[in-house]
Design a protein around this motif. Structure first.
Motif, PDB file in Angstrom:
ATOM      1  N   UNK A 276      42.820  57.549 115.320  1.00 19.69           N
ATOM      2  CA  UNK A 276      41.934  58.702 115.074  1.00 19.69           C
ATOM      3  C   UNK A 276      40.760  58.524 116.091  1.00 19.69           C
ATOM      4  N   UNK A 277      40.261  57.371 116.368  1.00 18.80           N
ATOM      5  CA  UNK A 277      39.005  57.172 117.096  1.00 18.80           C
ATOM      6  C   UNK A 277      39.537  57.371 118.448  1.00 18.80           C
ATOM      7  N   UNK A 278      40.708  57.026 118.938  1.00 21.13           N
ATOM      8  CA  UNK A 278      41.009  57.189 120.231  1.00 21.13           C
ATOM      9  C   UNK A 278      41.225  58.468 120.673  1.00 21.13           C
ATOM     10  N   UNK A 279      41.865  59.544 119.599  1.00 21.22           N
ATOM     11  CA  UNK A 279      41.971  60.708 119.737  1.00 21.22           C
ATOM     12  C   UNK A 279      40.534  61.759 119.993  1.00 21.22           C
ATOM     13  N   UNK A 280      39.666  61.073 119.018  1.00 21.57           N
ATOM     14  CA  UNK A 280      38.391  61.648 119.235  1.00 21.57           C
ATOM     15  C   UNK A 280      37.949  61.616 120.657  1.00 21.57           C
ATOM     16  N   UNK A 281      37.974  60.405 121.125  1.00 24.06           N
ATOM     17  CA  UNK A 281      37.466  59.817 122.445  1.00 24.06           C
ATOM     18  C   UNK A 281      37.906  60.719 123.447  1.00 24.06           C
ATOM     19  N   UNK A 282      39.209  61.020 123.399  1.00 24.41           N
ATOM     20  CA  UNK A 282      40.005  61.826 124.258  1.00 24.41           C
ATOM     21  C   UNK A 282      39.585  63.414 124.415  1.00 24.41           C
ATOM     22  N   UNK A 283      39.414  63.630 123.173  1.00 24.35           N
ATOM     23  CA  UNK A 283      38.911  65.068 123.068  1.00 24.35           C
ATOM     24  C   UNK A 283      37.696  65.450 123.661  1.00 24.35           C
ATOM     25  N   UNK A 284      36.624  64.336 123.346  1.00 22.30           N
ATOM     26  CA  UNK A 284      35.244  64.430 123.932  1.00 22.30           C
ATOM     27  C   UNK A 284      35.249  64.243 125.433  1.00 22.30           C
ATOM     28  N   UNK A 285      36.282  63.484 125.844  1.00 17.12           N
ATOM     29  CA  UNK A 285      36.334  63.478 127.538  1.00 17.12           C
ATOM     30  C   UNK A 285      36.715  64.802 128.188  1.00 17.12           C
ATOM     31  N   UNK A 286      37.350  65.526 126.977  1.00 10.74           N
ATOM     32  CA  UNK A 286      37.651  66.700 127.806  1.00 10.74           C
ATOM     33  C   UNK A 286      36.518  67.787 127.883  1.00 10.74           C
ATOM     34  N   UNK A 287      35.405  67.580 127.001  1.00 11.07           N
ATOM     35  CA  UNK A 287      34.363  68.485 126.973  1.00 11.07           C
ATOM     36  C   UNK A 287      33.169  68.127 127.745  1.00 11.07           C
ATOM     37  N   UNK A 288      32.920  66.925 127.916  1.00  7.25           N
ATOM     38  CA  UNK A 288      31.694  66.447 128.780  1.00  7.25           C
ATOM     39  C   UNK A 288      32.106  65.264 129.689  1.00  7.25           C
ATOM     40  N   UNK A 289      31.292  65.046 130.780  1.00  7.60           N
ATOM     41  CA  UNK A 289      32.011  64.054 131.760  1.00  7.60           C
ATOM     42  C   UNK A 289      30.987  62.912 131.429  1.00  7.60           C
ATOM     43  N   UNK A 290      30.642  62.690 130.352  1.00  8.37           N
ATOM     44  CA  UNK A 290      29.993  61.240 129.934  1.00  8.37           C
ATOM     45  C   UNK A 290      30.892  60.163 130.121  1.00  8.37           C
ATOM     46  N   UNK A 291      30.258  58.798 130.279  1.00  9.68           N
ATOM     47  CA  UNK A 291      31.308  57.708 130.315  1.00  9.68           C
ATOM     48  C   UNK A 291      30.953  57.189 128.731  1.00  9.68           C
ATOM     49  N   UNK A 292      32.225  56.875 128.362  1.00 10.20           N
ATOM     50  CA  UNK A 292      32.050  55.967 127.086  1.00 10.20           C
ATOM     51  C   UNK A 292      31.734  54.638 127.243  1.00 10.20           C
ATOM     52  N   UNK A 293      30.618  54.016 126.948  1.00  8.09           N
ATOM     53  CA  UNK A 293      30.340  52.554 127.338  1.00  8.09           C
ATOM     54  C   UNK A 293      31.046  51.759 126.055  1.00  8.09           C
ATOM     55  N   UNK A 294      30.925  52.108 124.709  1.00  8.36           N
ATOM     56  CA  UNK A 294      31.771  51.430 123.793  1.00  8.36           C
ATOM     57  C   UNK A 294      31.677  51.900 122.536  1.00  8.36           C
ATOM     58  N   UNK A 295      32.431  51.645 121.435  1.00 12.81           N
ATOM     59  CA  UNK A 295      32.420  52.406 120.186  1.00 12.81           C
ATOM     60  C   UNK A 295      31.711  50.993 119.392  1.00 12.81           C
ATOM     61  N   UNK A 296      30.588  51.593 119.030  1.00 16.32           N
ATOM     62  CA  UNK A 296      29.956  50.618 118.240  1.00 16.32           C
ATOM     63  C   UNK A 296      30.220  50.383 116.783  1.00 16.32           C
ATOM     64  N   UNK A 297      30.535  51.515 116.238  1.00  8.33           N
ATOM     65  CA  UNK A 297      30.983  51.482 114.782  1.00  8.33           C
ATOM     66  C   UNK A 297      31.869  52.734 114.633  1.00  8.33           C
TER      67      UNK A 297
END
Ligand SMILES: Cc1cc2nc3c(=O)[nH]c(=O)nc-3n(C[C@H](O)[C@H](O)[C@H](O)COP(=O)(O)OP(=O)(O)OC[C@H]3O[C@@H](n4cnc5c(N)ncnc54)[C@H](O)[C@@H]3O)c2cc1C
Length: 366
Positions: A276-297
């Motif tokens: 579910x976290x991976x799906x969320x990140x995948x969806x975010x990356x289709x919305x904005x061009x931000x780089x994901x540095x890490x999942x903190x929590x």
């Protein structure tokens, strides 16, 4: 020794705590909580926003009425407001434009403003192409959930409510017009039993010999991310009109992101599924061009819904003094003040600011 009260409220999350506070001083109340810490389950895991459009037009009256209290609570309840302005944008691509139109058409009293691409780019830096349609909801706010929950528990205790933790109601019987309940923390007796057990609402009803309503818990996931560039503190809550994600900024440039998941679950101390976290990140990356540095929590909690997705406030038609305060879904924090007033009015007699009819337990009677 059996401890006695007029009303036993079972569950000290936001629902039970707010109702206990509303009843305090008007009836003898004992608040029974299974865990050592009230707020350990859904209440401690929310995304902490207040949105008048969230949950639909039949939730809106409870949310709007609660907003007045949350924005300006009485001085003896809190010396500061529980809401801070965030604003929200419901976002859509061409394919989901209709969803925005539907949303805009549902609310006569909630200010919703059309946004075009230029306004969206100004509000959401790094917005990828294709997200051309938006509906702004400027009144959306963050809620200080922990402070609100603590204030309800404080007010309840101050006015004589006894909070008993480690008191999971294991069995309950109705005898001679009274409930007798057994918990590891002792036995209790009361004329009325309130079911504010969140994800366990149906389980508690069963233990009480009541007909279950069909309240189903659904898992919802949130991840706290470090992103580059850091999320601007003024970023609004961004909600996908097609309900595939939402995100909002958190202190220090962090981001709270949810895939808007809704997976049926048993009532439990639910854990995150990494997928579910991976799906969320995948969806975010289709919305904005931000780089994901890490999942903190990351965390997950349960949102519990009745079959028609409206909460249930009212006496069971059984006539045994069993009162439902359940099915708060994804809006149990933002609706708590008005819902507690409404439930207290139904329990004690009196008027409430919001019409209780849509939430009656009688709607499930066969
Ligand atoms: C990820 C996520 C995001 C959310 N975001 C928002 C949001 O932004 N805004 C919003 O308004 N809402 C939000 N919600 C919904 C909100 O958190 C819930 O509606 C609300 O917390 C429900 O409160 P509750 O008191 O009914 O449940 P809970 O907080 O779960 O409390 C129920 C309590 O009952 C106790 N209990 C259960 N069985 C027994 C028993 N037999 N005996 C004694 N005690 C018992 C449990 O231990 C628990 O403490 C979100 C929820 C999740 C999971």
């Amino acid at each position: 020794m059996t401890r006695a009260a007029d009303i036993l409220v079972v569950g000290a999350g936001m629902a039970g705590a707010s109702l206990a506070a509303a009843l305090a001083g008007k009836a003898r109340v004992i608040l029974l909580e299974a865990e050592d810490q009230p707020g350990y389950h859904s209440t401690g895991r929310s995304a902490a926003f207040w949105s008048e459009s969230y949950g639909g037009p039949l939730i809106q009256p409870l949310t709007s009425a609660s907003g007045l209290f949350l924005a300006a609570p009485p001085a003896d309840f809190s010396d500061r407001p529980f809401l801070s302005r965030r604003g929200a944008i419901h976002l859509a691509g061409r394919g989901d434009r209709q969803a925005l139109d539907d949303l805009a058409g549902q609310f006569a009293t909630v200010p919703l403003e059309r946004m075009g691409r230029a306004a969206l780019e100004a509000a959401i830096p790094g917005l990828r192409p294709g997200w051309d349609f938006g509906l702004g909801e400027p009144s959306c706010a963050d809620i200080d959930v922990a402070a609100l929950h603590a204030a309800y528990l404080r007010q309840a205790r101050r006015a004589g409510v006894e909070l008993v933790t480690g008191a999971r109601v294991e069995a309950a019987e109705r005898e001679d017009g009274s409930w007798r309940v057994r918990t590891p923390a002792g036995d209790f007796e009361g004329d009325i039993l309130v079911d504010a057990a969140g994800a366990w609402a149906d389980d508690l009803a069963r233990r009480c010999g009541e007909t279950q309503i069909g309240i189903i818990p659904y898992r919802r996931t949130v991840a706290q991310l470090r992103v580059d560039p850091p999320a601007p503190s003024g970023l609004p809550l961004v909600i996908d009109a097609a309900e595939n994600f939402y995100f909002k900024p958190e202190a220090g440039g962090r981001l709270w992101l949810s895939p808007h998941d809704e997976t049926p679950s048993e009532p439990c101390d639910c854990a995150v599924e990494e997928l579910d976290v991976a799906i969320a990140i995948d969806r975010l990356q289709k919305v904005v061009d931000w780089r994901i540095e890490r999942v903190e929590r990351r965390w997950a909690g349960l949102r519990s819904f009745a079959p028609d997705r409206l909460p249930v406030y009212g006496f069971s038609p059984s006539g045994r003094g069993f009162f439902w305060c359940a099915g708060q879904g994804g809006f149990g924090i933002q609706t708590a003040p008005a819902a507690a007033d409404l439930a207290a009015a139904l329990l004690l007699g009196g008027a409430s600011a919001v019409d209780p009819a849509p939430y009656s337990a009688a709607r499930f009677a066969i």
